[in-house]
Design a protein around this motif. Structure first.
Motif, PDB file in Angstrom:
ATOM      1  N   UNK A  83      65.120  55.417  33.132  1.00 30.74           N
ATOM      2  CA  UNK A  83      64.737  54.008  33.169  1.00 30.74           C
ATOM      3  C   UNK A  83      65.983  53.175  33.458  1.00 30.74           C
ATOM      4  N   UNK A  84      66.317  53.086  34.736  1.00 35.15           N
ATOM      5  CA  UNK A  84      67.546  52.411  35.152  1.00 35.15           C
ATOM      6  C   UNK A  84      67.493  50.916  34.850  1.00 35.15           C
ATOM      7  N   UNK A  85      66.313  50.301  34.998  1.00 35.29           N
ATOM      8  CA  UNK A  85      66.207  48.874  34.702  1.00 35.29           C
ATOM      9  C   UNK A  85      66.585  48.597  33.247  1.00 35.29           C
ATOM     10  N   UNK A  86      66.155  49.492  32.352  1.00 41.46           N
ATOM     11  CA  UNK A  86      66.499  49.319  30.943  1.00 41.46           C
ATOM     12  C   UNK A  86      67.992  49.459  30.713  1.00 41.46           C
ATOM     13  N   UNK A  87      68.599  50.433  31.370  1.00 45.36           N
ATOM     14  CA  UNK A  87      70.039  50.662  31.193  1.00 45.36           C
ATOM     15  C   UNK A  87      70.856  49.493  31.738  1.00 45.36           C
ATOM     16  N   UNK A  88      70.386  48.908  32.828  1.00 45.42           N
ATOM     17  CA  UNK A  88      71.114  47.797  33.453  1.00 45.42           C
ATOM     18  C   UNK A  88      70.658  46.434  32.931  1.00 45.42           C
ATOM     19  N   UNK A  89      69.759  46.467  31.943  1.00 44.83           N
ATOM     20  CA  UNK A  89      69.245  45.231  31.342  1.00 44.83           C
ATOM     21  C   UNK A  89      68.601  44.318  32.392  1.00 44.83           C
ATOM     22  N   UNK A  90      67.766  44.924  33.237  1.00 40.56           N
ATOM     23  CA  UNK A  90      67.060  44.179  34.282  1.00 40.56           C
ATOM     24  C   UNK A  90      65.620  43.940  33.849  1.00 40.56           C
ATOM     25  N   UNK A  91      65.183  42.682  33.904  1.00 42.54           N
ATOM     26  CA  UNK A  91      63.812  42.321  33.563  1.00 42.54           C
ATOM     27  C   UNK A  91      63.082  41.853  34.827  1.00 42.54           C
ATOM     28  N   UNK A  92      61.764  42.112  34.923  1.00 39.84           N
ATOM     29  CA  UNK A  92      61.022  41.753  36.142  1.00 39.84           C
ATOM     30  C   UNK A  92      61.158  40.287  36.538  1.00 39.84           C
ATOM     31  N   UNK A  93      61.190  39.391  35.535  1.00 39.94           N
ATOM     32  CA  UNK A  93      61.264  37.962  35.855  1.00 39.94           C
ATOM     33  C   UNK A  93      62.585  37.563  36.500  1.00 39.94           C
ATOM     34  N   UNK A  94      63.579  38.454  36.463  1.00 39.24           N
ATOM     35  CA  UNK A  94      64.860  38.173  37.111  1.00 39.24           C
ATOM     36  C   UNK A  94      64.817  38.447  38.613  1.00 39.24           C
ATOM     37  N   UNK A  95      63.760  39.124  39.074  1.00 37.25           N
ATOM     38  CA  UNK A  95      63.605  39.468  40.494  1.00 37.25           C
ATOM     39  C   UNK A  95      64.823  40.240  41.006  1.00 37.25           C
ATOM     40  N   UNK A  96      65.246  41.232  40.251  1.00 42.11           N
ATOM     41  CA  UNK A  96      66.386  42.068  40.622  1.00 42.11           C
ATOM     42  C   UNK A  96      65.910  43.507  40.798  1.00 42.11           C
ATOM     43  N   UNK A  97      66.280  44.107  41.917  1.00 42.13           N
ATOM     44  CA  UNK A  97      65.862  45.464  42.257  1.00 42.13           C
ATOM     45  C   UNK A  97      67.089  46.363  42.322  1.00 42.13           C
ATOM     46  N   UNK A  98      67.140  47.391  41.467  1.00 38.68           N
ATOM     47  CA  UNK A  98      68.279  48.325  41.440  1.00 38.68           C
ATOM     48  C   UNK A  98      67.947  49.555  42.269  1.00 38.68           C
ATOM     49  N   UNK A  99      68.773  49.846  43.266  1.00 37.13           N
ATOM     50  CA  UNK A  99      68.577  51.016  44.123  1.00 37.13           C
ATOM     51  C   UNK A  99      69.823  51.899  44.065  1.00 37.13           C
ATOM     52  N   UNK A 100      69.597  53.204  44.017  1.00 37.52           N
ATOM     53  CA  UNK A 100      70.710  54.143  43.906  1.00 37.52           C
ATOM     54  C   UNK A 100      71.423  54.301  45.241  1.00 37.52           C
ATOM     55  N   UNK A 101      72.723  54.126  45.217  1.00 35.92           N
ATOM     56  CA  UNK A 101      73.550  54.262  46.411  1.00 35.92           C
ATOM     57  C   UNK A 101      74.387  55.525  46.289  1.00 35.92           C
ATOM     58  N   UNK A 102      74.753  56.108  47.405  1.00 42.92           N
ATOM     59  CA  UNK A 102      75.634  57.272  47.378  1.00 42.92           C
ATOM     60  C   UNK A 102      77.027  56.812  46.978  1.00 42.92           C
ATOM     61  N   UNK A 251      61.915  47.699  53.399  1.00 44.62           N
ATOM     62  CA  UNK A 251      61.714  47.439  51.978  1.00 44.62           C
ATOM     63  C   UNK A 251      62.773  46.464  51.456  1.00 44.62           C
ATOM     64  N   UNK A 252      64.022  46.705  51.790  1.00 46.18           N
ATOM     65  CA  UNK A 252      65.100  45.831  51.309  1.00 46.18           C
ATOM     66  C   UNK A 252      64.967  44.429  51.903  1.00 46.18           C
ATOM     67  N   UNK A 253      64.710  44.347  53.203  1.00 48.83           N
ATOM     68  CA  UNK A 253      64.559  43.028  53.834  1.00 48.83           C
ATOM     69  C   UNK A 253      63.400  42.266  53.219  1.00 48.83           C
TER      70      UNK A 253
END
Length: 368
Positions: A83-102, A251-253
């Protein structure tokens, strides 16, 4: 900041208001025409990528159905160790999307290798034992039974060591790049992993990227979202065809462009009620709230297959954009854009997704 809107059923939902810096989809050619050349770059990858062409900012395939939609949905809705959103303290209302990068960070590379070795052992040990059973019979199988027991013990140790490290927040997460629709910024962890760089999405270009497996020669496609001046990037090269990379770029755009509603995909479901453009669009078209949380999993598989077929039929050799592709007979079915219109049954409550018995009782106990 929050504002309130009426959602037709007289329930008031909090909606995040866009910042003045939010990305509105109007590409500025300055950031495409003034890309820093290799001699101005410090990092090796940035030097090479800055020489390559870029994906256009217009719609290419018109489809945002990424491979995460089905594979990661169960983790997204049930909450797991990933649960990466939980680890990064990201909530849906913040409109922040965490994607794994190499990542190029040593700890994160080691973590990735650990996951690969664990997964490889989980598959390789049973396959080795099965081959022995088929070719040599029960006697050969029993001769190598110690490999099976020690292998299973090693997998359990690996699993619970990972969980222990995770419990004490020792599992690195700096490889995740955060895309912020509300502010229009990309958040990239600094090298020391003590904070983040915040830079406008508009200043990044999606440079083509292809990685070849040195042993097999197989090519993996993707792109490096590289800042036009700085050596800051989001990089991915995990797709077996360029069409998959194009869909990920869409997706990102789509997530960052506040002038268009979010694509109707499971990955974006948590954000829909909090995003002004999307909430207004959903009210206008009568889309059911939390649709992907309340529809049968078989329907998701149906839409997934259709979306994949459409993506991989994109005429990459004949067209560079969706507009050109339509002239070659390329079609995007309505079920991809309006999946809820064709769903036979939508539950009144959230559906609990469970893997099949083999995954639940054999695979899951040995996975992180």
């Amino acid at each position: 900041m929050m504002i309130f809107i009426d959602m037709n059923n007289n329930n008031y939902i909090k909606v995040t208001e866009y910042a003045d810096t939010a990305y509105n989809g109007k590409a500025n050619p300055y950031y495409r025409e003034n890309i820093a050349p290799p001699k101005q770059r410090k990092r090796h990858l940035a030097k090479g990528q800055s020489k390559l062409g870029v994906f256009p900012r217009v719609k290419i395939t018109g489809i945002c159905w990424d491979n995460h939609q089905e594979a990661g949905f169960n983790e997204d809705i049930t909450g797991t160790i990933f649960d990466i959103d939980g680890k990064l303290n990201i909530k849906p209302e913040q409109l922040r999307l965490a994607l794994s990068s190499q990542s190029q960070n040593a700890k994160e590379v080691m973590l990735f290798m650990w996951k690969c070795l664990h997964g490889g052992a989980l598959v390789g040990i049973p396959v080795f034992m099965l081959i022995g059973l088929v070719l040599g019979g029960v006697q050969t199988f029993m001769e190598y039974i110690d490999i099976l027991w020690f292998g299973l013990a090693g997998l359990l140790i690996s699993k619970y060591l990972y969980r222990l490290l995770d419990k004490f927040n020792l599992i690195p997460t700096g490889q995740y790049v955060i895309f912020n629709r509300q502010t229009g910024m990309i958040e990239i962890a600094n090298d020391e992993r003590t904070g983040y760089h915040y830079l406008p999405f508009e200043q990044f270009n999606a440079h083509h990227r292809t990685v070849h497996n040195p042993k097999t020669g197989k090519a993996y496609y993707g792109f490096t979202l590289l800042h036009y001046k700085k050596d800051l990037m989001y990089q991915i090269a995990t797709y077996l065809s360029v069409e998959g990379a194009l869909a990920h770029w869409e997706l990102i755009k789509n997530f960052m462009d506040t002038t268009t509603p979010l694509a109707d995909i499971p990955q974006f479901e948590p954000y829909r009620l909090y995003d002004p453009t999307t909430a207004a669009y959903d009210r206008k078209h009568g889309r059911p709230a939390d649709f992907w949380r309340r529809v049968d999993k078989k329907f998701m598989k149906k839409v997934s297959k259709i979306a994949y077929d459409v993506v991989y039929n994109f005429p990459v050799k004949k067209a560079d954009t969706l507009h050109e592709a339509l002239q070659h007979g390329y079609k995007v079915p309505d079920i991809v854009y309006f999946p809820w219109r064709e769903a036979e049954a939508i539950s009144d409550t959230f559906i609990e997704y469970k893997p099949n018995a083999f995954l639940r009782f054999v695979v899951d106990p040995l996975m992180f």
